[in-house]
Design an enzyme around this catalytic site. Structure first.
Site, mmCIF file in Angstrom:
data_model
loop_
_atom_site.group_PDB
_atom_site.id
_atom_site.type_symbol
_atom_site.label_atom_id
_atom_site.label_comp_id
_atom_site.label_asym_id
_atom_site.label_seq_id
_atom_site.Cartn_x
_atom_site.Cartn_y
_atom_site.Cartn_z
ATOM 1 N N SER A 117 35.793 83.986 58.781
ATOM 2 C CA SER A 117 36.913 84.904 59.026
ATOM 3 C C SER A 117 36.578 85.864 60.162
ATOM 4 C CB SER A 117 37.164 85.699 57.741
ATOM 5 O OG SER A 117 37.962 86.832 58.010
ATOM 6 N N TYR A 141 33.947 91.628 51.528
ATOM 7 C CA TYR A 141 34.537 90.332 51.867
ATOM 8 C C TYR A 141 33.941 89.784 53.172
ATOM 9 C CZ TYR A 141 37.786 86.925 53.753
ATOM 10 O OH TYR A 141 38.318 85.786 54.314
ATOM 11 N N LYS A 145 31.311 86.461 54.072
ATOM 12 C CA LYS A 145 31.596 85.407 55.053
ATOM 13 C C LYS A 145 30.452 85.284 56.059
ATOM 14 C CE LYS A 145 35.375 83.802 53.461
ATOM 15 N NZ LYS A 145 35.470 82.403 53.008
HETATM 16 N N1 LIG Z 1 44.539 83.618 54.579
HETATM 17 C C1 LIG Z 1 43.907 84.169 55.599
HETATM 18 O O1 LIG Z 1 44.509 84.912 56.382
HETATM 19 C C2 LIG Z 1 42.427 83.901 55.826
HETATM 20 C C3 LIG Z 1 41.813 84.434 56.975
HETATM 21 C C4 LIG Z 1 40.453 84.167 57.195
HETATM 22 C C5 LIG Z 1 39.736 83.387 56.295
HETATM 23 N N2 LIG Z 1 40.350 82.902 55.180
HETATM 24 C C6 LIG Z 1 39.563 82.096 54.242
HETATM 25 O O2 LIG Z 1 40.213 80.853 54.033
HETATM 26 C C7 LIG Z 1 39.966 80.399 52.722
HETATM 27 C C8 LIG Z 1 41.281 80.022 52.062
HETATM 28 O O3 LIG Z 1 42.163 81.116 52.041
HETATM 29 P P1 LIG Z 1 43.658 80.995 51.517
HETATM 30 O O4 LIG Z 1 44.447 82.007 52.238
HETATM 31 O O5 LIG Z 1 44.087 79.583 51.528
HETATM 32 O O6 LIG Z 1 43.473 81.495 50.009
HETATM 33 P P2 LIG Z 1 43.981 80.846 48.641
HETATM 34 O O7 LIG Z 1 43.658 81.840 47.576
HETATM 35 O O8 LIG Z 1 45.393 80.384 48.773
HETATM 36 O O9 LIG Z 1 43.056 79.558 48.503
HETATM 37 C C9 LIG Z 1 41.780 79.555 47.920
HETATM 38 C C10 LIG Z 1 41.685 78.277 47.098
HETATM 39 O O10 LIG Z 1 40.355 78.174 46.569
HETATM 40 C C11 LIG Z 1 40.409 77.950 45.164
HETATM 41 N N3 LIG Z 1 39.185 78.533 44.617
HETATM 42 C C12 LIG Z 1 38.836 79.855 44.569
HETATM 43 N N4 LIG Z 1 37.615 80.006 44.022
HETATM 44 C C13 LIG Z 1 37.154 78.746 43.730
HETATM 45 C C14 LIG Z 1 35.964 78.225 43.164
HETATM 46 N N5 LIG Z 1 34.971 79.048 42.787
HETATM 47 N N6 LIG Z 1 35.835 76.883 43.006
HETATM 48 C C15 LIG Z 1 36.832 76.051 43.385
HETATM 49 N N7 LIG Z 1 37.993 76.483 43.924
HETATM 50 C C16 LIG Z 1 38.156 77.811 44.106
HETATM 51 C C17 LIG Z 1 41.696 78.615 44.718
HETATM 52 O O11 LIG Z 1 42.213 78.120 43.504
HETATM 53 C C18 LIG Z 1 42.611 78.294 45.895
HETATM 54 O O12 LIG Z 1 43.214 77.026 45.747
HETATM 55 C C19 LIG Z 1 39.197 81.505 52.006
HETATM 56 O O13 LIG Z 1 37.827 81.170 52.026
HETATM 57 C C20 LIG Z 1 39.470 82.717 52.859
HETATM 58 O O14 LIG Z 1 38.432 83.644 52.787
HETATM 59 C C21 LIG Z 1 41.678 83.139 54.938
#
Ligand SMILES: NC(=O)c1ccc[n+]([C@@H]2O[C@H](COP(=O)([O-])OP(=O)(O)OC[C@H]3O[C@@H](n4cnc5c(N)ncnc54)[C@H](O)[C@@H]3O)[C@@H](O)[C@H]2O)c1
Length: 322
Positions: A117, A141, A145
Site C-alpha cells: 500500500s 496498518y 505492509k
Molecule cells: N482498498 C484499498 O484502497 C487498498 C489500498 C492499498 C492496499 N490494499 C490492500 O489490498 C488488500 C485487499 O483489500 P480490499 O480493499 O479488497 O479489502 P477486503 O476487505 O474487501 O478484502 C480482503 C479479503 O481478505 C479476506 N481475509 C481477511 N483476512 C484473512 C485471513 N486471515 N485469511 C484469509 N482471508 C482473509 C477477507 O475475507 C476479504 O475477502 C488488503 O491487503 C489491503 O491492505 C487495499
C-alpha cells in the site's frame, strides 16, 4: 502455473481473480470470508474457506491444488482500526503472511505477489512518490505492509522465490456493480453515503498547501489494479529471479474538492454544498505516485480515469443501497 489468490472474495481480490481467470490462469482462492463474499467469485474458480494463519489449511490447499504461485491479497486494511488494535493487525497482516510464506517455502512455491500500500510512505514530502522515496509509515496498518514487504523480499532472496510487492494508491471503482467495495472507508463511498443520507459531503480541511487547499491523492481504478497483477504474475512466471517493488498509481493528483465535484456530478447532487471541517490527524497534503517504474518493468499503465471510477462505483453503491 496454478495460482493461489488469498482474499480473492474481497473487493480487490475478486477483481484480480476475474482478470487472471480471463487471462487464462488456473486459480484457487483461499479466503476466511471475514469481509469477503463467495458470490463475488466467477463460476468454476474453487474457493477454500479458511485463514492464512492456519498452517494446516495452507499446506493442504497448496498440496491439493498443486499451487506454484501465490497472490497474497488477504489482509486487514482499516487505518483507524489498526491504531485501536495493533496486535490484531500485526497478527493478521504479518503473522498471517509469515505463516503463508512458510507454507509456500515448504511446498516449493516459487512465485509470490504481495498486496502492499501507499501507506508504507507515510507523509511523503515530494511531488511524485517513487519507490526510492523513504518509507516512514505513520500507523500500524502501514507498518504491517512495510514489514510484509521486507518479509516477502527476504524470503524470496533466501529461498529462490520470484517476488513482487505492489503498492496500491487510492483504489476506487468496480468492474461490475456486484464487485463493488462494501466498505465505507475511502472518499468515494464516504461521499456516496453522505449524499444518499441527504447530508452534505465532508471535506477534512481546506487549508493544506495545495492549489485549492484540499488534500491531493492518486486514484486508481480497481480494474487497473487487476490488470497490473496479471502483468506482474506473467513477469514473475517468466523471470525466476525477479524481486520487484512497484507503485500502482496513475501519476496524477486529484484534490478532494475536485473528486467531490465529480461525485456530485455523477450522482446528480450538484445542489449540495460540501461542508468543510477540521483536518484529520495524519492526512498528508499530497500523495501521488510516480508510475514510471511499473511502466518500465511490466509495460503497464492505467487505462481508466477518475470519472469512470466514480460512475462504476456509483452503480455498485446503488445496487447495495436500493
Ligand atoms: N482498498 C484499498 O484502497 C487498498 C489500498 C492499498 C492496499 N490494499 C490492500 O489490498 C488488500 C485487499 O483489500 P480490499 O480493499 O479488497 O479489502 P477486503 O476487505 O474487501 O478484502 C480482503 C479479503 O481478505 C479476506 N481475509 C481477511 N483476512 C484473512 C485471513 N486471515 N485469511 C484469509 N482471508 C482473509 C477477507 O475475507 C476479504 O475477502 C488488503 O491487503 C489491503 O491492505 C487495499
Amino acid at each position: 502455473m496454478t495460482w493461489l489468490i488469498t482474499g480473492g472474495a474481497g473487493f480487490i481480490g475478486s477483481h484480480v481473480v476475474k482478470a487472471m481467470a480471463e487471462g487464462g490462469e488456473r486459480i484457487v482462492v483461499l479466503d476466511d470470508l471475514s469481509t469477503g463474499r463467495p458470490e463475488r467469485l466467477p463460476e468454476g474458480v474453487p474457493l477454500e474457506v479458511g485463514t492464512v494463519l492456519d498452517r494446516e489449511v495452507v499446506d493442504r490447499v497448496l498440496r491439493e491444488h498443486a499451487v506454484t504461485g501465490i497472490v497474497h491479497i488477504a489482509g486487514k486494511k482499516q487505518v483507524a482500526e489498526s491504531v485501536a488494535e495493533p496486535l490484531h493487525y500485526y497478527h493478521e497482516n504479518v503473522e498471517g503472511l509469515r505463516t503463508l510464506l512458510e507454507g509456500a517455502v515448504g511446498a516449493g512455491v516459487t512465485r509470490f505477489l504481495f498486496s502492499s500500500s501507499a501507506a508504507v510512505y507515510g507523509m511523503p514530502d515530494v511531488d511524485l512518490v517513487t519507490e526510492a522515496t523513504p518509507c516512514a509509515p505513520i500507523n500500524p496498518y502501514g507498518e504491517t505492509k512495510l514489514a510484509g514487504e521486507w518479509l516477502v523480499t527476504a524470503t524470496g532472496r533466501t529461498h529462490g522465490m520470484a517476488t513482487a510487492s505492489l503498492r496500491y494508491f487510492n483504489v476506487a471503482g468496480a468492474a461490475t456493480p456486484e464487485l463493488g467495495d462494501d466498505g465505507v472507508f475511502n472518499l468515494v463511498p464516504m461521499v456516496f453515503e453522505r449524499l444518499t443520507a441527504g447530508e452534505r459531503p465532508l471535506v477534512f480541511g481546506d487549508d493544506y498547501p495545495t492549489p485549492d487547499g484540499t488534500c491531493i491523492r492518486d486514484y486508481i481504478h480497481v480494474e487497473d489494479i487487476a490488470s497490473a497483477h496479471v502483468a506482474a504474475a506473467r513477469r514473475l512466471a517468466a523471470d525466476p529471479g525477479a524481486s520487484l517493488v512497484l507503485n500502482i498509481g496513475r501519476g496524477e493528483g486529484v484534490s478532494v474538492t475536485e473528486m467531490v465535484g465529480i461525485i456530485q456530478d455523477v450522482t446528480g447532487r450538484t445542489d449540495v454544498e460540501p461542508l468543510v471541517t477540521d483536518r484529520r490527524p495524519g492526512d498528508p497534503a499530497r500523495v501521488v505516485a510516480s508510475a514510471d517504474r511499473i511502466a518500465e518493468e511490466l509495460g503497464w499503465s492505467a487505462r481508466y480515469g477518475v470519472r469512470e471510477m466514480v460512475e462504476s462505483a456509483w452503480a455498485g453503491w446503488q445496487l447495495r443501497h436500493p
